[in-house]
Design a protein around this motif. Structure first.
Motif, PDB file in Angstrom:
ATOM      1  N   PHE A   1     -14.681  -1.446   0.228  1.00  0.00           N
ATOM      2  CA  PHE A   1     -13.624  -2.093  -0.032  1.00  0.00           C
ATOM      3  C   PHE A   1     -13.964  -3.266  -1.225  1.00  0.00           C
ATOM      4  O   PHE A   1     -14.772  -3.843  -1.096  1.00  0.00           O
ATOM      5  CB  PHE A   1     -12.916  -2.423   0.933  1.00  0.00           C
ATOM      6  N   SER A   2     -12.877  -3.359  -1.784  1.00  0.00           N
ATOM      7  CA  SER A   2     -12.919  -4.476  -2.825  1.00  0.00           C
ATOM      8  C   SER A   2     -12.167  -5.856  -2.472  1.00  0.00           C
ATOM      9  O   SER A   2     -12.504  -6.876  -3.224  1.00  0.00           O
ATOM     10  CB  SER A   2     -12.185  -3.836  -4.147  1.00  0.00           C
ATOM     11  N   ALA A   3     -11.719  -5.755  -1.284  1.00  0.00           N
ATOM     12  CA  ALA A   3     -11.205  -7.059  -0.799  1.00  0.00           C
ATOM     13  C   ALA A   3     -11.316  -7.154   0.761  1.00  0.00           C
ATOM     14  O   ALA A   3     -11.571  -6.034   1.405  1.00  0.00           O
ATOM     15  CB  ALA A   3      -9.724  -7.160  -1.042  1.00  0.00           C
ATOM     16  N   GLU A  24      -5.852  -1.716   2.771  1.00  0.00           N
ATOM     17  CA  GLU A  24      -4.938  -0.245   2.846  1.00  0.00           C
ATOM     18  C   GLU A  24      -4.829  -0.120   1.466  1.00  0.00           C
ATOM     19  O   GLU A  24      -4.608   1.289   1.121  1.00  0.00           O
ATOM     20  CB  GLU A  24      -3.818  -0.660   3.563  1.00  0.00           C
ATOM     21  N   GLN A  25      -4.618  -0.805   0.400  1.00  0.00           N
ATOM     22  CA  GLN A  25      -4.362  -0.451  -0.886  1.00  0.00           C
ATOM     23  C   GLN A  25      -5.689   0.416  -1.332  1.00  0.00           C
ATOM     24  O   GLN A  25      -5.226   1.563  -1.893  1.00  0.00           O
ATOM     25  CB  GLN A  25      -4.290  -1.681  -1.866  1.00  0.00           C
ATOM     26  N   ASP A  26      -6.877   0.011  -1.115  1.00  0.00           N
ATOM     27  CA  ASP A  26      -7.896   0.599  -1.736  1.00  0.00           C
ATOM     28  C   ASP A  26      -8.115   2.354  -0.509  1.00  0.00           C
ATOM     29  O   ASP A  26      -8.380   3.065  -1.388  1.00  0.00           O
ATOM     30  CB  ASP A  26      -9.312  -0.138  -1.095  1.00  0.00           C
ATOM     31  N   PRO A  30       0.745  -1.104   0.068  1.00  0.00           N
ATOM     32  CA  PRO A  30       0.186   0.038   0.085  1.00  0.00           C
ATOM     33  C   PRO A  30       0.790   1.438   0.021  1.00  0.00           C
ATOM     34  O   PRO A  30       0.434   2.346  -0.304  1.00  0.00           O
ATOM     35  CB  PRO A  30      -1.010  -0.152   1.352  1.00  0.00           C
ATOM     36  N   VAL A  31       2.063   1.224   0.477  1.00  0.00           N
ATOM     37  CA  VAL A  31       2.881   2.384   0.474  1.00  0.00           C
ATOM     38  C   VAL A  31       3.136   2.791  -1.023  1.00  0.00           C
ATOM     39  O   VAL A  31       3.430   4.262  -1.215  1.00  0.00           O
ATOM     40  CB  VAL A  31       4.497   1.890   1.115  1.00  0.00           C
ATOM     41  N   ALA A  32       2.958   2.177  -2.023  1.00  0.00           N
ATOM     42  CA  ALA A  32       2.723   2.917  -3.274  1.00  0.00           C
ATOM     43  C   ALA A  32       2.043   4.056  -3.465  1.00  0.00           C
ATOM     44  O   ALA A  32       2.433   4.850  -4.129  1.00  0.00           O
ATOM     45  CB  ALA A  32       2.430   1.883  -4.409  1.00  0.00           C
ATOM     46  N   PHE A  33       1.004   4.030  -2.827  1.00  0.00           N
ATOM     47  CA  PHE A  33       0.060   5.142  -3.131  1.00  0.00           C
ATOM     48  C   PHE A  33       0.286   6.133  -1.967  1.00  0.00           C
ATOM     49  O   PHE A  33       0.423   7.367  -2.625  1.00  0.00           O
ATOM     50  CB  PHE A  33      -1.389   4.593  -2.915  1.00  0.00           C
ATOM     51  N   GLU A  70      -3.427   8.354   7.714  1.00  0.00           N
ATOM     52  CA  GLU A  70      -2.901   6.898   8.260  1.00  0.00           C
ATOM     53  C   GLU A  70      -4.374   6.154   8.514  1.00  0.00           C
ATOM     54  O   GLU A  70      -5.315   6.719   9.433  1.00  0.00           O
ATOM     55  CB  GLU A  70      -1.900   6.927   9.251  1.00  0.00           C
ATOM     56  N   LEU A  71      -4.385   4.927   8.367  1.00  0.00           N
ATOM     57  CA  LEU A  71      -5.256   4.101   8.769  1.00  0.00           C
ATOM     58  C   LEU A  71      -4.848   3.052   9.827  1.00  0.00           C
ATOM     59  O   LEU A  71      -3.822   2.622   9.842  1.00  0.00           O
ATOM     60  CB  LEU A  71      -5.870   2.974   7.684  1.00  0.00           C
ATOM     61  N   SER A  72      -5.363   3.318  11.069  1.00  0.00           N
ATOM     62  CA  SER A  72      -4.923   2.788  12.246  1.00  0.00           C
ATOM     63  C   SER A  72      -5.720   1.970  13.149  1.00  0.00           C
ATOM     64  O   SER A  72      -7.131   1.787  12.486  1.00  0.00           O
ATOM     65  CB  SER A  72      -4.304   3.641  13.196  1.00  0.00           C
ATOM     66  N   ARG A  73      -5.503   1.248  14.284  1.00  0.00           N
ATOM     67  CA  ARG A  73      -6.691   0.722  14.905  1.00  0.00           C
ATOM     68  C   ARG A  73      -7.553   1.425  15.547  1.00  0.00           C
ATOM     69  O   ARG A  73      -7.216   2.663  15.681  1.00  0.00           O
ATOM     70  CB  ARG A  73      -5.839   0.000  16.370  1.00  0.00           C
ATOM     71  N   TYR A  74      -8.873   0.879  15.558  1.00  0.00           N
ATOM     72  CA  TYR A  74      -9.943   1.347  16.258  1.00  0.00           C
ATOM     73  C   TYR A  74      -9.983   2.325  17.411  1.00  0.00           C
ATOM     74  O   TYR A  74     -10.484   3.206  17.681  1.00  0.00           O
ATOM     75  CB  TYR A  74     -11.104   0.613  16.276  1.00  0.00           C
ATOM     76  N   ASP A  75      -8.978   1.543  18.469  1.00  0.00           N
ATOM     77  CA  ASP A  75      -8.779   2.216  19.790  1.00  0.00           C
ATOM     78  C   ASP A  75      -7.595   2.919  19.866  1.00  0.00           C
ATOM     79  O   ASP A  75      -6.978   3.089  21.051  1.00  0.00           O
ATOM     80  CB  ASP A  75      -8.734   0.921  20.798  1.00  0.00           C
ATOM     81  N   ASP A  76      -6.968   3.321  18.831  1.00  0.00           N
ATOM     82  CA  ASP A  76      -5.697   3.992  18.806  1.00  0.00           C
ATOM     83  C   ASP A  76      -6.168   5.489  19.243  1.00  0.00           C
ATOM     84  O   ASP A  76      -7.255   5.842  19.275  1.00  0.00           O
ATOM     85  CB  ASP A  76      -5.086   4.217  17.395  1.00  0.00           C
TER      86      ASP A  76
END
Length: 429
Positions: A312-314, A321-323, A75-78, A155-161
């Protein structure tokens, strides 16, 4: 960043994307950027028919092959592409500012995820109080340029972050761009004020304006004028309480903060905290400035309901995270095209008499047409033809405009905890 360097930093293994495939590295990126949330096989067939017609006539490409190719892509590509986009945008200094500041906002938003045991384990979950039913959730945090309508980093992180910890990581990413000549002013909602966090921003050279709860420190509660500077000392008791909360400010530390008390139309008094002096931000300017933070709220809304970022597609974390990061990148590209088209439109309308004083590009049309037009430009190798496609797209956007109505407000609707975009609800057409 050159193509080969991007490929090296984005692949999961050194062996990935080294052989010629039906869908190579860059077509794979384009395909993921274009994903319009239809069923996967339809997406694949349409993409190849539109952008790889010769290959589509002689070969087939299955969703299983596509899934295998995606496993090789980080996912770091994006985020790398988005970093390049952001650095290029601010490089020449030709961007909108507020009183000399780049006006930013940080906030978090809960993300609905495919509800599997893996996503619950990876990101956390929300549960109902009655029967304990669990639904996978994540927490996203954006650092958003309010004036230029760009997500600088996310960033996408944990729900409890912890949202303040996520905000610090976004600030560190901002500072990593090494744009020292740019002065930053960040707007925060009332969930962010803490002595530790404000000291952190002060040390990093970041100006801030944040809304505070009425119970936040007695020195602030005890102010007697609408605009005054107070000193907050971190006593041993406060240092101990901060440590218990996972924050660390040594006893004896003194925080100087300007406290602004502004009256809302409802008669309620709103408390704002800032480290910007009265010389740079007057009391009268503070209230409308804080409400510019609404821009990040509308961006979250745009992501969820126009770009359908939660569709999400997957189901695996890597592909989720790609999406997610691909959609944030596309939304930034949409903002840049929107800004270009609006600037051209304003210039053309300068000498005309129009029914409304201000118009904007129809965002639904922009989002609907962007992906295909963007891929056409990316895959076009001839620079002159690429410029023609770019100009044609801007003209197309200017034919689809809507008037701007000032002062409109909308009631927030509470969302159900059940997922809006389940796998069974993905469009087939």
């Amino acid at each position: 960043m050159k193509g080969d360097e991007l490929k090296k930093k984005s692949r999961k293994s050194e062996k990935d994307f080294t052989r010629n495939r039906k869908i190579g590295f860059f077509p794979l990126l384009c395909l993921l950027i274009r994903m319009v949330r239809k069923s996967t096989q339809l997406e694949l067939d349409e993409f190849r028919e539109m952008f790889m017609p010769d290959s589509a006539k002689t070969t087939s490409y299955t969703k299983q092959s596509f899934s295998e190719a995606r496993q090789k892509l980080s996912p770091v590509a994006f985020t790398l592409v988005n970093d390049e986009l952001i650095c290029a945008f601010y490089e020449d200094g030709d961007f909108k500012t507020y009183k000399g500041f780049r006006l930013l906002a940080i906030d978090g938003s809960v993300m609905e995820l495919p509800n599997t045991k893996e996503t619950q384990r990876m990101y956390g979950y929300a549960s109902t109080s009655k029967d304990g039913f669990r639904v996978a959730r994540a927490l996203s945090s954006h650092l958003y340029d309010v004036e230029n309508r760009l997500v600088i980093c996310t960033e996408l992180s944990r729900y409890d972050d912890n949202e303040r910890d996520m905000a610090k990581r976004n600030v560190e990413k901002l500072l990593s761009f090494e744009q020292q000549a740019i002065r930053n002013l960040i707007l925060f909602d009332r969930g962010y004020p803490s002595a530790d966090f404000m000291l952190y921003l002060q040390e990093k050279g970041i100006s801030y304006l944040m809304r505070a709860q009425g119970s936040f420190y007695k020195e602030i509660r005890n102010t007697t004028t609408p605009d005054e500077v107070v000193s907050i000392e971190i006593t041993k008791a406060r240092a101990k309480e901060l440590k218990r909360q996972g924050e660390f400010s040594p006893a004896g530390t003194v925080l100087h903060v300007r406290v602004l008390k502004v009256e809302l139309p409802t008669g309620e008094i709103e408390v704002l905290l800032t480290n910007v002096s009265a010389n740079e931000l007057s009391y009268e300017e503070s209230k409308p400035l804080y409400f510019k933070r609404w821009g990040i709220e509308t961006r979250f809304d745009t992501h969820k309901y126009k770009f359908e970022i939660e569709k999400f597609s997957a189901e695996t974390p890597q592909l989720i995270e790609q999406d997610f990061y691909a959609t944030v990148l596309v939304s930034n590209l949409a903002s840049i095209f929107e800004e270009e088209a609006e600037e051209e439109m304003c210039e053309k309308n300068r000498t005309q008499t129009l029914k409304y004083s201000e118009y904007r590009i129809n965002k639904n049309i922009l989002v609907g047409k962007l992906r295909n037009r963007l891929i056409e430009m990316v895959l076009e190798e001839d620079d002159e033809k690429k410029d023609v496609l770019h100009a044609q797209f801007l003209e197309e956007l200017q034919r689809n405009i809507v008037p701007v109505f000032d002062g409109r407000t909308f009631k927030r609707e509470k969302q159900s905890k059940s997922n809006k975009f389940t796998k069974t609800k993905r469009r087939g057409l």
